[in-house]
Design an enzyme around this catalytic site. Structure first.
Site, PDB file in Angstrom:
ATOM      1  N   LYS A 168       0.852  -1.189   0.000  1.00  0.00           N
ATOM      2  CA  LYS A 168       0.000   0.000   0.000  1.00  0.00           C
ATOM      3  C   LYS A 168       0.892   1.245   0.000  1.00  0.00           C
ATOM      4  CE  LYS A 168      -3.936   1.917   2.598  1.00  0.00           C
ATOM      5  NZ  LYS A 168      -4.781   1.752   3.795  1.00  0.00           N
ATOM      6  N   SER A 183      -9.656   1.478   2.636  1.00  0.00           N
ATOM      7  CA  SER A 183      -8.756   2.241   1.792  1.00  0.00           C
ATOM      8  C   SER A 183      -7.702   1.416   1.071  1.00  0.00           C
ATOM      9  CB  SER A 183      -8.062   3.308   2.637  1.00  0.00           C
ATOM     10  OG  SER A 183      -7.293   2.693   3.654  1.00  0.00           O
ATOM     11  N   SER A 212     -10.115  -1.138   6.749  1.00  0.00           N
ATOM     12  CA  SER A 212      -9.453  -0.826   5.476  1.00  0.00           C
ATOM     13  C   SER A 212      -8.684  -1.963   4.816  1.00  0.00           C
ATOM     14  CB  SER A 212      -8.510   0.367   5.640  1.00  0.00           C
ATOM     15  OG  SER A 212      -9.232   1.569   5.520  1.00  0.00           O
TER      16      SER A 212
END
Lengths: 473, 470
Positions: free
Chosen positions: A75, A150, A174
């Site tokens: 990420k 996310s 997330s």
């Protein structure tokens, strides 16, 4: 699922394929598929191939770990000196990291190969992966739908097999929500089990870095590499080894039925049946706090967000305004105004509002107290009856990109099952378990007591065997 | 005497001299090339986390124990928010809800106790350097460890204010947690001042920030006191507003900083990057064991040794002087050593700074030995005083300067003879002594001392004379 970690590690170590070959193949695939999903925001072939070369040398010497030579993604909020780390914000669009996150260092020490940095909601603020500076991510199974967020880019990168595994971060679902939406496994460890050093902070007391992969077994391997205490994060510690024979599974049926849609409930029923197939006893549980998870999260997490975002002034790093300014304050104001999206600004304002004047007592400290009450309630009333909690990961499968949530409450609903783990610091894992009537993946969530990560992963591995989910194409 | 009481409280920031900064492993040093002692952590780069320096916790507890504070079982860290270029993270990590030390006191010579409300640990901000156009940031000071010592408003005079600060400096230097150099900023005071009439509630207070000299503090307090009293007396009491003021040494006056300091909301909240820290009682006990004797204790011992109070105060004022003195005392005579240090040696070390450092070429051992020679009447004080400056200058031991003759002394038969001579030469003195004027004997002792050029043992001589005239 093909190309999982263990099967590839075996091929690499038997020298049936080299890491360079594998990496090249994956880089080609990214080029081809990334247009479809925008899962990756940065790649660097040179870096990936040089890491792959190094991995091949380690394999040649005969001293590899399971992760040696395996291509993965991270990420974009996880610091990597080798590639940009921007948290998909204009604020950090040109930021060059000055140090490596602890998790990346650990992966590198195990010979991992970084393919690229994955898309996310700006500064992890969102549940759709539509809020990043480098454009929306799309669900590989239906590009009109969201990946979730996310950590949506990480989930999509695994789902479309443009990497073997990824690390995401989870402050309020997330990791688990996009994992569920994209049909992969996503694990949020116990708070403190993995070092947060080098994670661009969202809500510090809620978030954890965790593995996202194609199956629970892979997840376990990655978790065992990245976990552990760290001199750079004093909230990180060594979790004990745990097992649980004949676990008891707690189910809050009323809560699920009230919240989840028909398709999700159908998969949930299958999961409950899996319990009896596995010989796991199930019990009814009830938390009196079901209605306030989201409220507590908004108050407490957003306060932390507002504070954590303070460092982006444009002075020491990040975006600086190009327009004229009167003084330092004006410079800071302009830099922040120009670089942050409305979502980020809203959260900062909301968080600061919660910390300002009498709101501090009225909201912040009240919520803080309730968070402690919630922890107590879970241990006294829920975990006294069961070892693990089973629920769907989300109330529905991935929503359409053009779907407008009617209210902040409704949008919070997508993480209603995930949030307690963040509020309490519990380990929690989403496992793909079925599909919706329109063939979108649906995940089930297993949540355990603090520190029972190993036990949770073992139980999840057993559950997975009864999953009705088949890899979609 | 004015009918208004002065009411003063102190918030004193003290820079701790730990090896490293408060949350990272960067060197904690004063000065250095700008931005050479910093890393991603103390610069507040994204993704970095603080690691609380255990030494800082130890030092703060040391300070707290030395100031009679209670050490609570748990402490926690908080964030204090404001935007300013000297604060990379836009929040200062400090303690608000649960500070490390609570409720102590510092005792003044009068026996009055100045209560300490609490001591907390926090990080310092970076240093800003302004020129006409720009602000430059030097992050070397950023995240260096501080303790803030907050008193109750118990100080009632300028003299007490000075004594409080001097005693505080002496204590913190003795326990070795800070050099407390106000001129270098390692000790800075915010002074709260108000006035009231006896029996009335406290007046509105004003705060003078960042004071870095004791004499300025004295002047500023005097100025503020007069200003408050003048405003009240002239019916303008409402003009005293709670505000932050700056002392201007050039005009010897204070002026409003015109900042909405008190309106600012720092939004303190618990720093989620820290766990609540349990201060184990064993940990605290172990720190207690490492504490050296404090100035007040040393002073009372010195007074018991027969050192007068003023001398004792000076001997404990500077940590290095006190250490040296206590060490020399084990080799020599305490009273004589006090005269050496406060006399010849302090004359040689002119500035406060030099006294503070007490970097002298005479070993404690050697000075102790010299004092013993004087005590045993092998040499006179006069000789000792004459060679100490040479020893300070050249760094040779005392033996290098004492001649054979110096050390020979006089044999007693010769002194006995001189005593008889003295008695014969001064019949009036003998008569005076016999009629009750004891001091008269000193004249005859003096006669013998002169004749021996100071080498006779005055005690022996006096006893001999007494024996002869009885």
């Amino acid at each position: 699922m093909p190309n999982n970690l263990i099967s590839l590690a075996t091929q690499l170590q038997r020298k049936e394929i080299s890491s360079v070959e594998l990496t090249t193949e994956y880089l080609k695939k990214i080029k081809k598929l990334n247009k479809k999903t925008n899962a990756y925001v940065f790649t660097n072939e040179e870096v990936s191939l040089s890491q792959a070369k190094k991995a091949d040398q380690i394999i040649a010497k005969g001293a590899p770990s399971v992760l040696t030579g395996i291509p993965m993604s991270l990420k974009d909020s996880i610091m990597t000196i080798d590639m940009p780390t921007t948290a998909c914000s204009k604020m950090l669009a040109k930021y060059i990291p000055t140090y490596n996150s602890t998790v990346y260092t650990k992966l590198l020490n195990n010979g991992a190969v970084l393919l690229g940095k994955t898309n996310m909601d700006e500064f992890s603020m969102g549940s759709s992966c539509l809020n990043g500076f480098f454009g929306e991510a799309s669900n590989p199974y239906d590009t009109n739908r969201v990946t979730g967020g996310s950590s949506g880019g990480s989930a999509a990168s695994i789902a479309q097999d443009t990497c073997v595994y990824s690390l995401g971060t989870d402050a309020g679902g997330s990791i688990r929500q996009p994992a569920s939406y994209c049909g992969i496994v996503g694990f949020k460890p116990t708070y403190g089990a993995v070092s947060r050093n080098g994670l661009i902070a969202l809500a510090s007391s809620f978030e954890q870095i965790g593995p996202m992969a194609k199956n629970v077994g892979d997840t376990k391997i990655i978790f065992n590499v990245i976990k552990g205490k760290d001199e750079f994060d004093q909230t990180a510690f060594e979790i004990p080894r745990t097992t649980r024979q004949n676990p008891i599974i707690g189910i809050d049926e009323d809560h699920v039925e009230k919240t989840a849609d028909k398709d999700t409930l159908a998969v949930f029923e299958k999961a409950i049946k899996a319990c009896s197939k596995l010989g796991y006893k199930t019990v009814k549980i009830k938390s009196k706090y079901n209605d306030i998870y989201a409220k507590l999260y908004y108050i407490l997490a957003y306060a932390e967000i507002a504070s954590n975002m303070g460092r982006y002034t444009g002075i020491d790093f990040g975006y600086s305004t190009k327009s004229k300014y009167i003084d330092t304050n004006d410079f800071i104001k302009k830099s922040r105004s120009e670089a942050f999206s409305n979502e980020v600004k809203t959260r900062i304002m909301f968080g600061n509002h919660m910390l300002t004047g009498e709101n501090m007592e009225k909201f912040y400290y009240k919520a803080l107290k309730m968070r402690n009450d919630l922890v107590e309630d879970y241990y006294l009333n829920v975990f006294s009856k069961c070892d693990f909690i089973l629920s769907p990961t989300t109330p529905t499968a991935a929503f359409r990109k053009d779907y407008k949530h009617e209210s902040i409450q409704e949008s919070a609903l997508t993480n209603i099952f995930a949030l307690p783990a963040n509020l309490i610091g519990l380990p929690s894992i989403s496992i793909p378990f079925g599909v919706s009537s329109d063939n979108m993946p649906i995940g089930m969530l297993l949540t355990g007591k603090r520190n029972f990560d190993n036990a949770l992963l073992s139980v999840a591995e057993n559950f997975e065997k009864h999953s009705g989910y088949k890899v979609l194409n | 005497m004015s009918k208004y009481n002065l009411v003063v409280g102190f918030e004193t920031h003290v820079e701790l001299n730990t090896k490293t900064k408060i949350f990272c492993s960067c060197a904690n040093e004063f000065g250095g090339e700008p931005n050479t002692h910093c890393c991603p952590i103390c610069l507040g780069e994204p993704g970095t986390l603080p690691q609380l320096n255990k030494e800082v916790v130890r030092y703060a507890i040391k300070a707290g124990l030395s100031l009679n504070c209670k050490i609570p079982q748990i402490m926690s860290m908080d964030r204090k928010h404001y935007f300013y270029p000297d604060l990379g993270k836009s929040y200062q990590t400090t303690q608000s809800a649960r500070p490390i030390c609570l409720e102590g006191f510092l005792t003044l010579d009068s026996g009055k106790k100045i209560r300490i409300n609490h001591i907390h640990i926090e990080e310092d901000a970076s240093k800003l350097i302004h020129d006409a156009q720009n602000i430059y940031i030097d992050n070397n000071r950023g995240s260096t460890p501080l303790i803030e010592i907050v008193t109750e408003p118990d100080i009632a005079s300028v003299e007490e204010a000075r004594e409080y600060i001097e005693k505080l400096q002496a204590i913190l230097r003795h326990i070795g947690v800070s050099d407390c150099k106000m001129q270098e900023g390692s000790m800075r005071c915010d002074v709260n001042i108000s006035v009231n009439k006896e029996g009335e509630p406290l007046g509105t207070r004003t705060e003078i920030k960042n004071m870095n000299s004791i004499s300025f503090i004295e002047k500023a307090i005097s100025y503020e006191y007069d200003r408050h009293v003048d405003l009240i007396e002239s019916g303008q009491k409402n003009q005293i507003i709670q505000e932050t003021r700056r002392y201007d040494e050039k005009t010897d006056s204070t002026e409003s900083m015109r900042e909405k300091e008190d309106a600012q909301d720092y939004r303190y909240f618990p720093d989620p990057d820290f766990l609540v820290l349990r201060l184990d009682s064993k940990f605290v006990e172990n720190i207690k064991k490492t504490l050296p004797k404090l100035p007040a204790e040393i002073k009372s011992e010195l007074i018991q040794d027969g050192i007068d109070e003023k001398a004792a105060d000076l001997l404990v004022k500077y940590k290095n002087v006190s250490d040296y003195y206590l060490s020399a005392k084990t080799f020599g005579d305490s009273k004589i050593l006090a005269t050496y240090i406060l006399g010849e040696i302090f004359r040689f070390l002119e500035t406060e700074e030099e006294k503070e450092q007490f970097n002298i070429k005479i070993s404690a051992n050697d000075l102790g030995a010299l004092s013993l020679l004087q005590k045993n009447n092998k040499i006179t004080a006069h000789i000792a005083y004459s060679i100490i400056p040479k020893m300070l200058k050249d760094g040779n031991p005392h033996t290098a300067y004492l001649t054979k003759e110096d050390l020979e002394g006089f044999d007693n038969t010769e002194i006995d003879k001189l005593c008889q001579e003295g008695i014969a030469a001064m019949p009036k003195a003998v008569e005076d002594y016999k009629s009750g004027k004891e001091k008269a004997l000193k004249a005859i002792v003096g006669y013998v001392m002169r004749a021996t050029k100071g080498k006779a043992d005055p005690v022996y001589t006096e006893n001999k004379i007494l024996e002869l005239i009885r």
